[in-house]
Scaffold this motif. Structure first.
Motif, PDB file in Angstrom:
ATOM      1  N   SER A  52      17.598   5.473  31.357  1.00  0.00           N
ATOM      2  CA  SER A  52      18.808   4.654  31.170  1.00  0.00           C
ATOM      3  C   SER A  52      18.984   4.293  29.703  1.00  0.00           C
ATOM      4  N   ASP A 171      24.511   7.415  35.235  1.00  0.00           N
ATOM      5  CA  ASP A 171      23.173   6.835  35.361  1.00  0.00           C
ATOM      6  C   ASP A 171      22.902   6.491  36.821  1.00  0.00           C
ATOM      7  N   GLU A 172      22.209   7.381  37.500  1.00  0.00           N
ATOM      8  CA  GLU A 172      21.869   7.228  38.915  1.00  0.00           C
ATOM      9  C   GLU A 172      23.081   6.806  39.758  1.00  0.00           C
TER      10      GLU A 172
END
Ligand code: ADP
Ligand code: MG
Length: 250
Positions: A52, A171-172
């Motif tokens: 991240s 991000d995810e």
């Protein structure tokens, strides 16, 4: 005569020996990486490995302390470029971060109108087109709370695309979703990959990585440990850390 300065840079992201600390804790160690225009990169690795942090550096959300980072030809070490880079780099987070008091359509129009100074009619037309592309057109006048998690995440993708970014960071994006909603979001991301958009996706969805990634980057302890094609990475991981990681998630 061609104007060289007008040409798109051939590399979307060039990081050289990037180092970042939070206080006294170093979280990125000499990260060097070149991502050509149009490349689709999947970043994976254990929790806390700096994934991240790295992608947040790419759009200027996180400062770094040493090394260099050039995104779409702009050097992020200068403050002026950070603002410009944010216009070129869209980001989608695990938590969708939609404004709950604005409709889906208003969420998508906000940045183009207020930040890019577009007319409401131009912004609305593009927002509706993108909402239809992520198959949310019928819900444009609803509020985020009236939609499922998968639908909200598709709105978040459309909202990022409304700024006409050159690069998309994820991000995810499916980690907070109920399992049955994961594929509808991945399908939108696969469709976007087909358009030739430069994409950097932090995800543990290895089926997605195999389907669209040109390259998989494996991070651990704030370092890039491996960078390989999906088939090389999945079939012949080079490090013990990657073998352990793959053993846990596959
Ligand atoms: P990942 O996304 O791979 O799980 P992160 O980039 O979130 O990893 O975190 C990398 C490291 O930095 C972790 O040790 C985490 O605890 C730490 N970290 C992340 N954000 C902050 C912050 N805002 N302040 C202090 N430490 C942080
Ligand atoms: Mg993370």
């Amino acid at each position: 005569m061609s104007d060289f300065s007008q040409r798109a840079p051939s590399s979307s992201i060039v990081a050289r020996n990037l180092n970042k600390w939070y206080g006294t804790t170093q979280v990125l160690h000499d990260v060097s990486l070149t991502i050509p225009q149009g490349e689709r990169v999947v970043v994976c690795g254990p929790s806390g490995s700096g994934k991240s942090t790295l992608v947040r550096c790419f759009n200027g959300l996180e400062p770094y302390q040493s090394g260099s980072l050039v995104v779409q030809g702009r050097d992020l070490s200068t403050h002026k470029c950070v603002e410009a880079v944010r216009h070129e780099v869209g980001m989608v987070f695990q938590q969708f971060n939609l404004f709950p008091h604005l409709t889906v359509l208003e969420n998508c129009m906000l940045a183009p109108v207020w930040s890019n100074k577009e007319s409401a009619s131009v912004a609305e037309e593009r927002a509706m087109e993108l909402l239809r592309r992520v198959r949310i057109g019928d819900h444009a006048r609803k509020f985020p709370g009236q939609l499922s998690g998968g639908q909200q995440q598709r709105v978040a993708i459309a909202r990022a695309l409304c700024m006409q970014p050159k690069v998309m960071l994820f991000d995810e994006p499916t980690s907070a979703l109920d399992p049955e909603m994961v594929s509808e979001v991945l399908d939108v991301m696969i469709g976007l990959a087909d358009t030739g958009m430069t994409m950097i996706c932090v995800t543990h969805e290895m089926g997605f990585a195999r389907a669209v990634a040109d390259r998989v980057i494996f991070m651990a302890d704030g370092r890039i440990q491996e960078s390989a094609t999906p088939s090389e990475f999945f079939e012949h991981p080079q490090t013990e850390r990657a073998r352990q990681f793959l053993g846990q998630i596959l």
